[in-house]
Every structure is written in structure tokens, then in C-alpha cells.
Motif scaffolding. Structure first.
Motif, PDB file in Angstrom:
ATOM      1  N   ARG A 145      -3.762   8.082  -8.333  1.00 60.45           N
ATOM      2  CA  ARG A 145      -4.186   8.744  -9.581  1.00 60.45           C
ATOM      3  C   ARG A 145      -3.139   9.745 -10.044  1.00 60.45           C
ATOM      4  NH1 ARG A 145     -10.484   8.931 -10.127  1.00 60.45           N
ATOM      5  NH2 ARG A 145     -10.962   7.096  -8.890  1.00 60.45           N
ATOM      6  N   GLU A 146      -2.294  10.180  -9.123  1.00 59.62           N
ATOM      7  CA  GLU A 146      -1.245  11.141  -9.456  1.00 59.62           C
ATOM      8  C   GLU A 146       0.105  10.472  -9.650  1.00 59.62           C
ATOM      9  OE1 GLU A 146      -1.242  14.067  -6.361  1.00 59.62           O
ATOM     10  OE2 GLU A 146      -3.334  14.615  -6.724  1.00 59.62           O
ATOM     11  N   ARG A 147       0.311   9.361  -8.951  1.00 61.19           N
ATOM     12  CA  ARG A 147       1.615   8.680  -8.991  1.00 61.19           C
ATOM     13  C   ARG A 147       1.369   7.182  -8.842  1.00 61.19           C
ATOM     14  NH1 ARG A 147       4.916   7.228  -4.465  1.00 61.19           N
ATOM     15  NH2 ARG A 147       6.994   6.749  -5.157  1.00 61.19           N
ATOM     16  N   SER A 148       1.701   6.422  -9.878  1.00 59.70           N
ATOM     17  CA  SER A 148       1.499   4.979  -9.796  1.00 59.70           C
ATOM     18  C   SER A 148       2.659   4.343  -9.026  1.00 59.70           C
ATOM     19  CB  SER A 148       1.370   4.369 -11.191  1.00 59.70           C
ATOM     20  OG  SER A 148       2.545   4.559 -11.926  1.00 59.70           O
ATOM     21  N   LEU A 149       2.462   3.101  -8.655  1.00 60.18           N
ATOM     22  CA  LEU A 149       3.499   2.369  -7.927  1.00 60.18           C
ATOM     23  C   LEU A 149       4.699   2.108  -8.809  1.00 60.18           C
ATOM     24  CD1 LEU A 149       1.270  -0.369  -6.272  1.00 60.18           C
ATOM     25  CD2 LEU A 149       2.319   1.567  -5.113  1.00 60.18           C
ATOM     26  N   SER A 150       5.861   2.073  -8.217  1.00 60.90           N
ATOM     27  CA  SER A 150       7.045   1.653  -8.964  1.00 60.90           C
ATOM     28  C   SER A 150       6.972   0.139  -9.107  1.00 60.90           C
ATOM     29  CB  SER A 150       8.317   2.051  -8.215  1.00 60.90           C
ATOM     30  OG  SER A 150       8.440   1.273  -7.034  1.00 60.90           O
ATOM     31  N   GLY A 151       7.705  -0.395 -10.056  1.00 62.83           N
ATOM     32  CA  GLY A 151       7.730  -1.843 -10.240  1.00 62.83           C
ATOM     33  C   GLY A 151       8.213  -2.565  -9.003  1.00 62.83           C
TER      34      GLY A 151
ATOM     35  N   LYS B 125       5.996  -5.129  -6.685  1.00 58.92           N
ATOM     36  CA  LYS B 125       6.468  -6.499  -6.445  1.00 58.92           C
ATOM     37  C   LYS B 125       6.443  -6.826  -4.951  1.00 58.92           C
ATOM     38  CE  LYS B 125      10.072  -9.630  -7.834  1.00 58.92           C
ATOM     39  NZ  LYS B 125      10.915  -9.907  -8.968  1.00 58.92           N
ATOM     40  N   LYS B 126       6.869  -5.877  -4.110  1.00 62.52           N
ATOM     41  CA  LYS B 126       6.848  -6.088  -2.654  1.00 62.52           C
ATOM     42  C   LYS B 126       5.416  -6.273  -2.152  1.00 62.52           C
ATOM     43  CE  LYS B 126      10.929  -3.287  -1.743  1.00 62.52           C
ATOM     44  NZ  LYS B 126      11.377  -2.003  -1.178  1.00 62.52           N
ATOM     45  N   ILE B 127       4.527  -5.420  -2.632  1.00 62.94           N
ATOM     46  CA  ILE B 127       3.122  -5.504  -2.220  1.00 62.94           C
ATOM     47  C   ILE B 127       2.543  -6.846  -2.640  1.00 62.94           C
ATOM     48  CG2 ILE B 127       0.798  -4.567  -2.644  1.00 62.94           C
ATOM     49  CD1 ILE B 127       2.180  -1.779  -2.809  1.00 62.94           C
TER      50      ILE B 127
ATOM     51  N   PRO C  95      -7.406   1.129   0.621  1.00 61.32           N
ATOM     52  CA  PRO C  95      -6.015   1.564   0.594  1.00 61.32           C
ATOM     53  C   PRO C  95      -5.066   0.396   0.798  1.00 61.32           C
ATOM     54  CG  PRO C  95      -6.889   1.890   2.773  1.00 61.32           C
ATOM     55  CD  PRO C  95      -8.024   1.353   1.938  1.00 61.32           C
ATOM     56  N   VAL C  96      -3.847   0.566   0.311  1.00 60.77           N
ATOM     57  CA  VAL C  96      -2.760  -0.326   0.688  1.00 60.77           C
ATOM     58  C   VAL C  96      -1.985   0.431   1.764  1.00 60.77           C
ATOM     59  CG1 VAL C  96      -0.619  -1.431  -0.036  1.00 60.77           C
ATOM     60  CG2 VAL C  96      -2.609  -1.485  -1.541  1.00 60.77           C
ATOM     61  N   VAL C  97      -1.896  -0.166   2.941  1.00 60.25           N
ATOM     62  CA  VAL C  97      -1.197   0.462   4.059  1.00 60.25           C
ATOM     63  C   VAL C  97       0.085  -0.307   4.305  1.00 60.25           C
ATOM     64  CG1 VAL C  97      -1.324   1.124   6.490  1.00 60.25           C
ATOM     65  CG2 VAL C  97      -3.386   1.206   5.076  1.00 60.25           C
ATOM     66  N   LYS C  98       1.183   0.435   4.389  1.00 60.20           N
ATOM     67  CA  LYS C  98       2.503  -0.162   4.586  1.00 60.20           C
ATOM     68  C   LYS C  98       3.061   0.275   5.932  1.00 60.20           C
ATOM     69  CE  LYS C  98       7.189  -0.046   2.762  1.00 60.20           C
ATOM     70  NZ  LYS C  98       8.097   0.578   1.808  1.00 60.20           N
ATOM     71  N   CYS C  99       3.596  -0.681   6.661  1.00 63.71           N
ATOM     72  CA  CYS C  99       4.298  -0.408   7.914  1.00 63.71           C
ATOM     73  C   CYS C  99       5.527  -1.307   7.916  1.00 63.71           C
ATOM     74  CB  CYS C  99       3.400  -0.697   9.113  1.00 63.71           C
ATOM     75  SG  CYS C  99       4.225  -0.404  10.693  1.00 63.71           S
ATOM     76  N   GLY C 100       6.696  -0.712   7.750  1.00 61.77           N
ATOM     77  CA  GLY C 100       7.911  -1.514   7.636  1.00 61.77           C
ATOM     78  C   GLY C 100       7.852  -2.356   6.368  1.00 61.77           C
ATOM     79  N   GLN C 101       7.969  -3.661   6.529  1.00 62.66           N
ATOM     80  CA  GLN C 101       7.901  -4.568   5.385  1.00 62.66           C
ATOM     81  C   GLN C 101       6.555  -5.289   5.313  1.00 62.66           C
ATOM     82  OE1 GLN C 101      10.339  -4.723   2.992  1.00 62.66           O
ATOM     83  NE2 GLN C 101      11.142  -2.999   4.163  1.00 62.66           N
ATOM     84  N   ARG C 102       5.569  -4.824   6.087  1.00 64.85           N
ATOM     85  CA  ARG C 102       4.245  -5.454   6.110  1.00 64.85           C
ATOM     86  C   ARG C 102       3.226  -4.554   5.416  1.00 64.85           C
ATOM     87  NH1 ARG C 102       3.334  -6.153  12.185  1.00 64.85           N
ATOM     88  NH2 ARG C 102       4.371  -4.154  12.093  1.00 64.85           N
ATOM     89  N   TYR C 103       2.220  -5.197   4.847  1.00 60.23           N
ATOM     90  CA  TYR C 103       1.192  -4.483   4.105  1.00 60.23           C
ATOM     91  C   TYR C 103      -0.189  -5.015   4.470  1.00 60.23           C
ATOM     92  CZ  TYR C 103       5.007  -3.143   0.949  1.00 60.23           C
ATOM     93  OH  TYR C 103       6.156  -2.638   0.431  1.00 60.23           O
TER      94      TYR C 103
END
Length: 114
Positions: free
Chosen positions: A35-41, A45-47, A88-96
């Protein structure tokens, strides 16, 4: 060393569960409130490339009212409308992972502790 990044909102109970899950295991995740900061493009794309359409919360009222019949790329939608993301979207390395996914979170914990 890998770290855990969580994208969600402060008001999302599942996001709070994810943060608590990692903290209870001695891992302090980095948290971004959508709500404060949206995802970058690039991040969207990675997600999307990892999770596909699973990242969309198709049960949300916003999706049902505005986007159920909308013909657009999911990665464009989640950048412009972060409220459509299943948090939530949880990221660890290159995995989500997205949503409540404790089995993935456990795997992520093992990756961080190595």
C-alpha cells in the motif's frame, strides 16, 4: 547469504502470519507494504514468471468487480493494482511463494540458514 523478503500489507492477517513464522525461527524478513510501495515492473515480471496467474487473488472483490473479464497481462495488473496480489508474496533468492504456503516457508528457512 540469502534473505527473506515479504511483500504484503500491514492489515493482511496472512502477511502477519508469514512475518511471525520467520521471526519465530530467528529470521528477520525484509517487509514491503504494497500500500506504500508498489512492485517495480522488473520484480512483478520475476514474480509472475515464477508463480504465473497463481499470484492473482481471484477471490478478491476488486478482481471480481473490475478485472475478471479484463484482457491484460497479469504482470501489468499487479504493478498497477497491487491489491490484486495474493499476499503475502515471499521471496527467497530467486524463488517465490504466495498466500499461506507454510511448506515453502519451511524450505526457505532451510535455504537461509545454510
Amino acid at each position: 547469504m540469502m534473505s527473506i523478503v515479504i511483500y504484503g500489507t500491514n492489515k493482511c492477517k496472512v502477511t502477519q502470519k508469514a512475518i511471525r513464522f520467520f521471526k519465530e525461527r530467528g529470521i528477520n524478513p525484509q517487509f514491503f507494504d504494497l500500500r506504500e510501495r508498489s512492485l517495480s515492473g522488473g520484480e512483478a515480471k520475476k514474480i509472475y514468471s515464477f508463480l504465473g496467474d497463481d499470484v492473482l487473488d481471484k477471490d478478491s472483490s476488486v478482481y471480481k468487480k473490475r478485472f475478471a473479464y479484463y484482457d491484460a497481462e497479469t504482470e501489468e495488473l499487479i504493478v498497477e493494482y497491487p491489491e490484486l496480489i495474493k499476499t503475502p508474496v515471499v521471496k527467497c533468492g530467486q524463488r517465490y511463494s504466495c498466500g499461506f504456503d507454510e511448506s515453502s516457508w519451511k524450505v526457505f528457512c532451510e535455504s537461509v540458514k545454510v
